[in-house]
Scaffold this motif. Structure first.
Motif, PDB file in Angstrom:
ATOM      1  N   PHE A 187       6.166  -4.943  -1.957  1.00 49.21           N
ATOM      2  CA  PHE A 187       5.873  -3.846  -1.042  1.00 49.21           C
ATOM      3  C   PHE A 187       7.102  -3.540  -0.203  1.00 49.21           C
ATOM      4  O   PHE A 187       7.770  -4.456   0.285  1.00 49.21           O
ATOM      5  N   ILE A 188       7.402  -2.252  -0.067  1.00 44.07           N
ATOM      6  CA  ILE A 188       8.603  -1.785   0.617  1.00 44.07           C
ATOM      7  C   ILE A 188       8.215  -0.699   1.608  1.00 44.07           C
ATOM      8  O   ILE A 188       7.441   0.207   1.269  1.00 44.07           O
ATOM      9  N   LEU A 189       8.722  -0.783   2.826  1.00 47.89           N
ATOM     10  CA  LEU A 189       8.428   0.219   3.853  1.00 47.89           C
ATOM     11  C   LEU A 189       9.713   0.934   4.247  1.00 47.89           C
ATOM     12  O   LEU A 189      10.701   0.294   4.600  1.00 47.89           O
ATOM     13  N   LEU A 190       9.688   2.268   4.179  1.00 49.49           N
ATOM     14  CA  LEU A 190      10.842   3.098   4.516  1.00 49.49           C
ATOM     15  C   LEU A 190      10.502   4.013   5.684  1.00 49.49           C
ATOM     16  O   LEU A 190       9.342   4.380   5.881  1.00 49.49           O
ATOM     17  N   ASP A 191      11.535   4.424   6.438  1.00 49.03           N
ATOM     18  CA  ASP A 191      11.295   5.326   7.555  1.00 49.03           C
ATOM     19  C   ASP A 191      11.325   6.785   7.094  1.00 49.03           C
ATOM     20  O   ASP A 191      11.475   7.080   5.893  1.00 49.03           O
ATOM     21  N   LYS A 192      11.239   7.713   8.038  1.00 47.07           N
ATOM     22  CA  LYS A 192      11.124   9.129   7.697  1.00 47.07           C
ATOM     23  C   LYS A 192      12.397   9.702   7.088  1.00 47.07           C
ATOM     24  O   LYS A 192      12.365  10.780   6.480  1.00 47.07           O
ATOM     25  N   GLU A 193      13.513   8.992   7.251  1.00 41.08           N
ATOM     26  CA  GLU A 193      14.784   9.446   6.683  1.00 41.08           C
ATOM     27  C   GLU A 193      15.100   8.745   5.368  1.00 41.08           C
ATOM     28  O   GLU A 193      16.172   8.946   4.792  1.00 41.08           O
ATOM     29  N   GLY A 194      14.194   7.910   4.907  1.00 42.62           N
ATOM     30  CA  GLY A 194      14.430   7.187   3.664  1.00 42.62           C
ATOM     31  C   GLY A 194      15.229   5.923   3.830  1.00 42.62           C
ATOM     32  O   GLY A 194      15.761   5.373   2.851  1.00 42.62           O
ATOM     33  N   ASN A 195      15.320   5.430   5.072  1.00 45.64           N
ATOM     34  CA  ASN A 195      16.016   4.169   5.334  1.00 45.64           C
ATOM     35  C   ASN A 195      15.032   3.002   5.310  1.00 45.64           C
ATOM     36  O   ASN A 195      13.844   3.170   5.570  1.00 45.64           O
ATOM     37  N   ILE A 196      15.545   1.834   5.019  1.00 44.83           N
ATOM     38  CA  ILE A 196      14.693   0.653   4.869  1.00 44.83           C
ATOM     39  C   ILE A 196      14.210   0.161   6.227  1.00 44.83           C
ATOM     40  O   ILE A 196      15.000  -0.078   7.134  1.00 44.83           O
ATOM     41  N   VAL A 197      12.902   0.031   6.356  1.00 45.81           N
ATOM     42  CA  VAL A 197      12.303  -0.646   7.508  1.00 45.81           C
ATOM     43  C   VAL A 197      12.089  -2.110   7.153  1.00 45.81           C
ATOM     44  O   VAL A 197      12.390  -3.007   7.921  1.00 45.81           O
ATOM     45  N   ASN A 198      11.575  -2.350   5.940  1.00 51.19           N
ATOM     46  CA  ASN A 198      11.353  -3.717   5.461  1.00 51.19           C
ATOM     47  C   ASN A 198      11.329  -3.681   3.944  1.00 51.19           C
ATOM     48  O   ASN A 198      10.477  -3.024   3.349  1.00 51.19           O
ATOM     49  N   SER A 199      12.295  -4.354   3.307  1.00 51.38           N
ATOM     50  CA  SER A 199      12.358  -4.356   1.839  1.00 51.38           C
ATOM     51  C   SER A 199      11.382  -5.346   1.225  1.00 51.38           C
ATOM     52  O   SER A 199      11.202  -5.367   0.002  1.00 51.38           O
ATOM     53  N   ASN A 200      10.769  -6.173   2.053  1.00 49.83           N
ATOM     54  CA  ASN A 200       9.699  -7.090   1.624  1.00 49.83           C
ATOM     55  C   ASN A 200       8.574  -6.989   2.648  1.00 49.83           C
ATOM     56  O   ASN A 200       8.314  -7.917   3.417  1.00 49.83           O
ATOM     57  N   ALA A 201       7.935  -5.835   2.681  1.00 52.22           N
ATOM     58  CA  ALA A 201       6.914  -5.557   3.693  1.00 52.22           C
ATOM     59  C   ALA A 201       5.653  -6.378   3.444  1.00 52.22           C
ATOM     60  O   ALA A 201       5.408  -6.844   2.320  1.00 52.22           O
ATOM     61  N   PRO A 202       4.839  -6.573   4.481  1.00 54.08           N
ATOM     62  CA  PRO A 202       3.572  -7.290   4.297  1.00 54.08           C
ATOM     63  C   PRO A 202       2.672  -6.600   3.275  1.00 54.08           C
ATOM     64  O   PRO A 202       2.729  -5.378   3.095  1.00 54.08           O
ATOM     65  N   ARG A 203       1.832  -7.389   2.628  1.00 55.41           N
ATOM     66  CA  ARG A 203       0.870  -6.840   1.663  1.00 55.41           C
ATOM     67  C   ARG A 203      -0.263  -6.121   2.394  1.00 55.41           C
ATOM     68  O   ARG A 203      -0.537  -6.421   3.556  1.00 55.41           O
ATOM     69  N   PRO A 204      -0.960  -5.224   1.714  1.00 55.05           N
ATOM     70  CA  PRO A 204      -2.113  -4.566   2.333  1.00 55.05           C
ATOM     71  C   PRO A 204      -3.175  -5.547   2.821  1.00 55.05           C
ATOM     72  O   PRO A 204      -3.859  -5.287   3.805  1.00 55.05           O
ATOM     73  N   SER A 205      -3.316  -6.691   2.143  1.00 50.36           N
ATOM     74  CA  SER A 205      -4.311  -7.687   2.538  1.00 50.36           C
ATOM     75  C   SER A 205      -3.889  -8.487   3.763  1.00 50.36           C
ATOM     76  O   SER A 205      -4.693  -9.221   4.335  1.00 50.36           O
ATOM     77  N   ASP A 206      -2.642  -8.349   4.171  1.00 51.84           N
ATOM     78  CA  ASP A 206      -2.119  -9.059   5.341  1.00 51.84           C
ATOM     79  C   ASP A 206      -2.444  -8.242   6.593  1.00 51.84           C
ATOM     80  O   ASP A 206      -1.975  -7.108   6.729  1.00 51.84           O
ATOM     81  N   PRO A 207      -3.244  -8.789   7.526  1.00 54.35           N
ATOM     82  CA  PRO A 207      -3.564  -8.046   8.756  1.00 54.35           C
ATOM     83  C   PRO A 207      -2.326  -7.599   9.518  1.00 54.35           C
ATOM     84  O   PRO A 207      -2.364  -6.632  10.275  1.00 54.35           O
ATOM     85  N   GLY A 208      -1.221  -8.289   9.305  1.00 55.50           N
ATOM     86  CA  GLY A 208       0.015  -7.941   9.993  1.00 55.50           C
ATOM     87  C   GLY A 208       0.541  -6.569   9.618  1.00 55.50           C
ATOM     88  O   GLY A 208       1.276  -5.947  10.400  1.00 55.50           O
TER      89      GLY A 208
END
Length: 337
Positions: free
Chosen positions: A306-327
């Motif tokens: 799972f990867i999370l990017l910001d509105k400009e297409g920059n990396i917020v987290n290249s190993n983002a939490p899973r959907p099942s993770d409350p975090g």
């Protein structure tokens, strides 16, 4: 090095040579909230269906090859260490399997330890080993030292374990630590350029309707990318949570993108799963499965990722939490959506 860490973890999933004088395993137990008529025990060249009574109880005798076996309740699977001569009770709640599994009787100590070890591996996210290699050298060394100490302590403090399991676990723990240490320099270098704030590699792949969707098309929205495949069990277990996330953040400035790395010859299977599972968000399929540009750019060697990017297409987290993770929800709630 694809999925090597899972191979190391799975060192435990081999058969042991020690034999017992008793040629059978006696296995019984109770299943709370049972809605099935049988459970399945799986081993090397072994498959046994055990009848589940209307009250959730079951009992049978098995002749096994000593070692690890799967126990399947029809939707999920956990592991049992079985050895001829064991007389063991296995209880669990159908609504919380395998989390609720409990063992009693001969063989219980070994199985309780292994259940605790598997939970430890999950809690420490060891299968997502990129998160370890992303660390700088000093925190990486501290993390690996802590990991080794806790695994060694867990094994030392466990009582009544089968001797073969103790030997096997010592070897598995040592090999896991060696794997991390030997591969740190190369993997850490590979991950440079995929840090928070860096521009993300792009993608431009067809969606379920055959229309190409690119990362550029999504500029102005946060983008949460799920790299998955129809054959991936852990990926499929995240689907209900991802659908829930999509519904909760509907209308917000975030796009949920599911990027399949199924092989092109399995495209129809991918399309069928989208329809059968009523998959939400943007469904796209990479052009060359594991060798697709986006996948190789992120050095993805295991899924789901799972990867999370910001509105400009920059990396917020290249190993983002899973959907099942409350975090994950907590992270998303901090964004300007």
């Amino acid at each position: 090095m694809k999925k090597l860490i899972m191979i190391l973890v799975a060192i435990a999933l081999v058969s042991c040579s020690e034999k017992s004088n008793n040629p059978y395993v006696t296995l019984q137990g109770n299943i709370a909230n049972s809605n099935m008529d049988s459970i399945v025990i799986l081993g090397r060249n072994f498959e046994k269906y055990i009848k589940v009574n209307s009250d959730g109880s079951f009992q049978d005798t098995l002749k096994v090859t000593d070692g690890f076996h799967g126990i399947n309740n029809g939707t999920s699977q956990s592991f049992l260490y079985l050895k001829n001569g064991y007389d063991m009770t296995v209880d669990f709640d159908m609504n919380n399997f395998p989390g609720s599994i409990e063992f009693q009787g001969q063989g219980a100590e070994t199985n309780n330890y292994l259940t605790m070890k598997l939970q430890f591996i999950k809690d420490e996210n060891i299968s997502n080993y990129a998160s370890f290699f992303e660390l700088e050298k000093e925190p990486f060394d501290a993390k690996i030292a802590d990991l080794k100490k806790r695994m060694d302590d867990m094994l030392t403090n466990a009582k009544g374990l089968d001797a073969e399991v103790v030997k096997m676990e010592k070897e598995a723990n040592d090999k896991m630590i060696i794997f991390f240490k030997d591969n740190y320099a190369t993997e850490h270098e590979n991950l440079i350029g995929l840090s928070k704030g860096d521009p993300s590699p792009g993608f431009n792949y067809p969606d379920k309707n055959g229309n190409n969707v690119s990362l550029t098309d999504l500029k102005g929205k946060y983008v949460y990318i799920d790299v998955w495949a129809t054959w991936c069990g852990p990926c499929k277990r995240e689907i209900p949570y991802l659908k829930e996330m999509d519904e909760e953040f509907k209308g917000k400035d975030i796009a949920f993108v599911s990027l399949s790395i199924d092989k092109m010859e399995h495209k129809e299977k991918w399309l069928k799963m989208i329809e059968d599972e009523d998959l939400k968000g943007i469904q796209i399929m990479a052009d060359q499965d594991w060798n697709s540009d986006f996948v190789t750019a992120y050095k993805i060697q295991g899924i789901p990722r799972f990867i999370l990017l910001d509105k400009e297409g920059n990396i917020v987290n290249s190993n983002a939490p899973r959907p099942s993770d409350p975090g994950l929800k907590e992270v998303l709630k901090t964004l300007e959506l």
